[in-house]
Structures are given as C-alpha cells and as structure tokens.
Design a protein around this motif. Structure first.
Motif, PDB file in Angstrom:
ATOM      1  N   THR A   1       0.946  -1.395   0.022  1.00  0.00           N
ATOM      2  CA  THR A   1       0.245   0.043   0.094  1.00  0.00           C
ATOM      3  C   THR A   1       0.788   1.213  -0.091  1.00  0.00           C
ATOM      4  OG1 THR A   1      -0.139  -0.303   2.362  1.00  0.00           O
ATOM      5  CG2 THR A   1      -1.807  -1.079   1.160  1.00  0.00           C
ATOM      6  N   GLY A   2       1.838   1.372   0.785  1.00  0.00           N
ATOM      7  CA  GLY A   2       3.077   2.402   0.701  1.00  0.00           C
ATOM      8  C   GLY A   2       3.202   2.455  -0.589  1.00  0.00           C
ATOM      9  N   LEU A   3       4.020   1.417  -1.489  1.00  0.00           N
ATOM     10  CA  LEU A   3       4.217   1.921  -2.742  1.00  0.00           C
ATOM     11  C   LEU A   3       3.160   2.373  -3.648  1.00  0.00           C
ATOM     12  CD1 LEU A   3       6.376  -1.403  -3.427  1.00  0.00           C
ATOM     13  CD2 LEU A   3       7.156   0.734  -3.055  1.00  0.00           C
ATOM     14  N   LEU A   4       1.841   1.814  -3.614  1.00  0.00           N
ATOM     15  CA  LEU A   4       0.669   2.476  -4.227  1.00  0.00           C
ATOM     16  C   LEU A   4       0.690   3.953  -3.922  1.00  0.00           C
ATOM     17  CD1 LEU A   4      -2.144  -0.194  -3.947  1.00  0.00           C
ATOM     18  CD2 LEU A   4      -0.627   0.467  -6.114  1.00  0.00           C
ATOM     19  N   MET A   5       0.887   4.309  -2.854  1.00  0.00           N
ATOM     20  CA  MET A   5       0.879   5.709  -2.268  1.00  0.00           C
ATOM     21  C   MET A   5       1.818   6.583  -2.648  1.00  0.00           C
ATOM     22  SD  MET A   5      -0.632   5.005   1.589  1.00  0.00           S
ATOM     23  CE  MET A   5      -0.134   6.618   2.408  1.00  0.00           C
TER      24      MET A   5
ATOM     25  N   PRO B   1      -4.724   4.240 -10.669  1.00  0.00           N
ATOM     26  CA  PRO B   1      -5.870   5.331 -10.522  1.00  0.00           C
ATOM     27  C   PRO B   1      -6.314   5.812  -9.102  1.00  0.00           C
ATOM     28  CG  PRO B   1      -6.680   2.996 -10.928  1.00  0.00           C
ATOM     29  CD  PRO B   1      -5.116   2.854 -11.020  1.00  0.00           C
ATOM     30  N   LEU B   2      -6.964   6.662  -9.051  1.00  0.00           N
ATOM     31  CA  LEU B   2      -7.228   7.421  -7.695  1.00  0.00           C
ATOM     32  C   LEU B   2      -7.960   6.441  -6.937  1.00  0.00           C
ATOM     33  CD1 LEU B   2      -7.354   9.889  -6.210  1.00  0.00           C
ATOM     34  CD2 LEU B   2      -9.473  10.433  -7.180  1.00  0.00           C
ATOM     35  N   ILE B   3      -8.924   5.842  -7.275  1.00  0.00           N
ATOM     36  CA  ILE B   3      -9.438   4.794  -6.052  1.00  0.00           C
ATOM     37  C   ILE B   3      -8.632   3.820  -5.596  1.00  0.00           C
ATOM     38  CG2 ILE B   3     -10.125   3.261  -8.128  1.00  0.00           C
ATOM     39  CD1 ILE B   3     -12.316   3.854  -5.039  1.00  0.00           C
ATOM     40  N   TRP B   4      -7.615   3.350  -6.370  1.00  0.00           N
ATOM     41  CA  TRP B   4      -6.671   2.511  -5.657  1.00  0.00           C
ATOM     42  C   TRP B   4      -5.814   3.079  -4.666  1.00  0.00           C
ATOM     43  CZ3 TRP B   4      -3.675  -1.177  -9.793  1.00  0.00           C
ATOM     44  CH2 TRP B   4      -4.646  -2.113 -10.353  1.00  0.00           C
ATOM     45  N   ARG B   5      -5.421   4.469  -4.942  1.00  0.00           N
ATOM     46  CA  ARG B   5      -4.636   5.286  -4.048  1.00  0.00           C
ATOM     47  C   ARG B   5      -5.360   5.715  -2.817  1.00  0.00           C
ATOM     48  NH1 ARG B   5      -3.427   7.966  -8.693  1.00  0.00           N
ATOM     49  NH2 ARG B   5      -4.558   9.875  -7.898  1.00  0.00           N
ATOM     50  N   THR B   6      -6.761   5.596  -2.932  1.00  0.00           N
ATOM     51  CA  THR B   6      -7.740   6.214  -2.071  1.00  0.00           C
ATOM     52  C   THR B   6      -7.667   4.937  -0.847  1.00  0.00           C
ATOM     53  OG1 THR B   6      -8.819   7.711  -3.189  1.00  0.00           O
ATOM     54  CG2 THR B   6      -9.755   6.896  -1.362  1.00  0.00           C
TER      55      THR B   6
END
Length: 207
Positions: free
Chosen positions: A138-142, A149-154
């Motif tokens: 999750t840290g790498l996605l952030m 996409p935004l929904i993944w980051r949120t």
C-alpha cells in the motif's frame, strides 16, 4: 551430594539465538521504530507542528519502510535463522493446548507446553510478516501516484493508515510482554538463556 551435582546443570546457559538472528531482530526493530516514529510525526497534529521539514520525514519514512524486508532477506543466509523460520511456521497439537490455556488465562507452566517458540509468538510472527507486506504494497501505491488510478490510491491510503494504527497497538503489546520477561530479553541480547527459564517457558524445546 545430589544438590551439588545438579547446580552446574541448572545454572547452565543454553544457546537460543545466533549472532545473525540477533542482528536481524535488532535491525528490523530499528527500522520498524523509525517507521512508527515518523508516521506519528506525519499523522498526529500535535507532533506534526514540531517538524520543520515534513518532506524529509516523509522520505525517511518511505525508505525505512522499503528497507524493512532487507534484514530478513539477508538473514536467510544463516542456517540458524532458516531453521527458526521453519519452527515459527509449524503448528502442532501442543500449540492448540497453549492457546487454550492462554484464553483461559491459565498461567501454569504445565498448562502451556511450547517448543522453541510458543503459539503466541508464532501467531505474532505470521501476523507481523503479513502486515509488513501489506504496508509495503500500500505504501508503494501511495508513493507512485502516477502509476495507479485514484480509487486504488484512496483505498491504499485507508488500509495503510488503519493497519499502521493496528501495528502500533500490537507492537506496544509485544514490547510490554518483552519488558515483563528479562530472561527473554537477555536471550535476544546475548543469545543465551538459563536452563531454568527454558524448562519453565519452553519445556518441549531441546537445543
């Protein structure tokens, strides 16, 4: 005569952890500590106002998180470390007995049979390994915001933040239990424990 003959055996020190294992634990603990402290400064308003260079704290947090798996990966070169990972990954009938006694708050040593690691330590190790991987993902996605996409980051931010809080609570419990057991701490510091402690806390362990 019998008392004199037994005294050296009872006071003997048993080898519990190798130097490589102690190094892995200390380095992982230090990196985890950096992650927890920097996260506190990033998310708690009372601490955030004390930081003049927030971007630097973010970078320290990110690189410490990325480095978390490194000590374990390097530790795989140690035969003793690999052997302990196998012990941590195996649950037997005695582990179910230990968990039952723990749930009943039965503190009698005879009611809590354990090998080198008890069932609580095995569950903690498995949970922490899984949580660390989720935090890393999750840290790498952030971090790499332009790749998802935004929904993944949120969603990643939500999971990362709440899991971080959970890890903080679990780590506090782990530290509290360690503070209550000086001999266990001595084992991680020096690599050896007393035979009396081993017989009481880990009666099924045969070093």
């Amino acid at each position: 005569m019998s008392v004199r003959a037994e005294t050296p055996a009872r006071t003997a020190r048993l080898r519990r952890f190798s130097r490589a294992e102690r190094w892995v634990h200390r380095t992982t603990a230090a990196l985890m500590g950096v992650c927890v402290v920097t996260a506190a400064f990033l998310y708690l308003p009372q601490l955030a106002v004390l930081v003049g260079r927030r971007a630097l704290v973010v970078r320290v947090h990110e690189y410490a998180g990325l480095a978390l798996p490194v000590p374990v990966l390097l530790g795989l070169a140690s035969r003793a470390f690999r052997a302990d990972l196998r012990f941590l990954n195996r649950f037997g009938p005695h582990d179910r007995v230990w968990l039952g006694a723990a749930l009943r708050r039965d503190r009698r040593p005879a009611a809590r049979p354990a090998g080198k690691f008890n069932a609580g330590q095995k569950i903690y190790a498995a949970w922490l390994a899984g949580a660390t991987l989720v935090m890393l993902g999750t840290g790498l996605l952030m971090w790499f915001t332009h790749l998802t996409p935004l929904i993944w980051r949120t969603s990643a931010t939500f999971v990362h933040d709440w899991l971080a809080l959970t890890m903080g609570v679990v780590l506090a419990g782990h530290i509290g239990m360690a503070l209550a057991d000086p001999e266990a701490r001595r084992g991680l510091r020096t690599g050896t424990v007393s035979r009396d402690w081993a017989d009481r806390e880990h009666p099924l362990w045969r070093p």
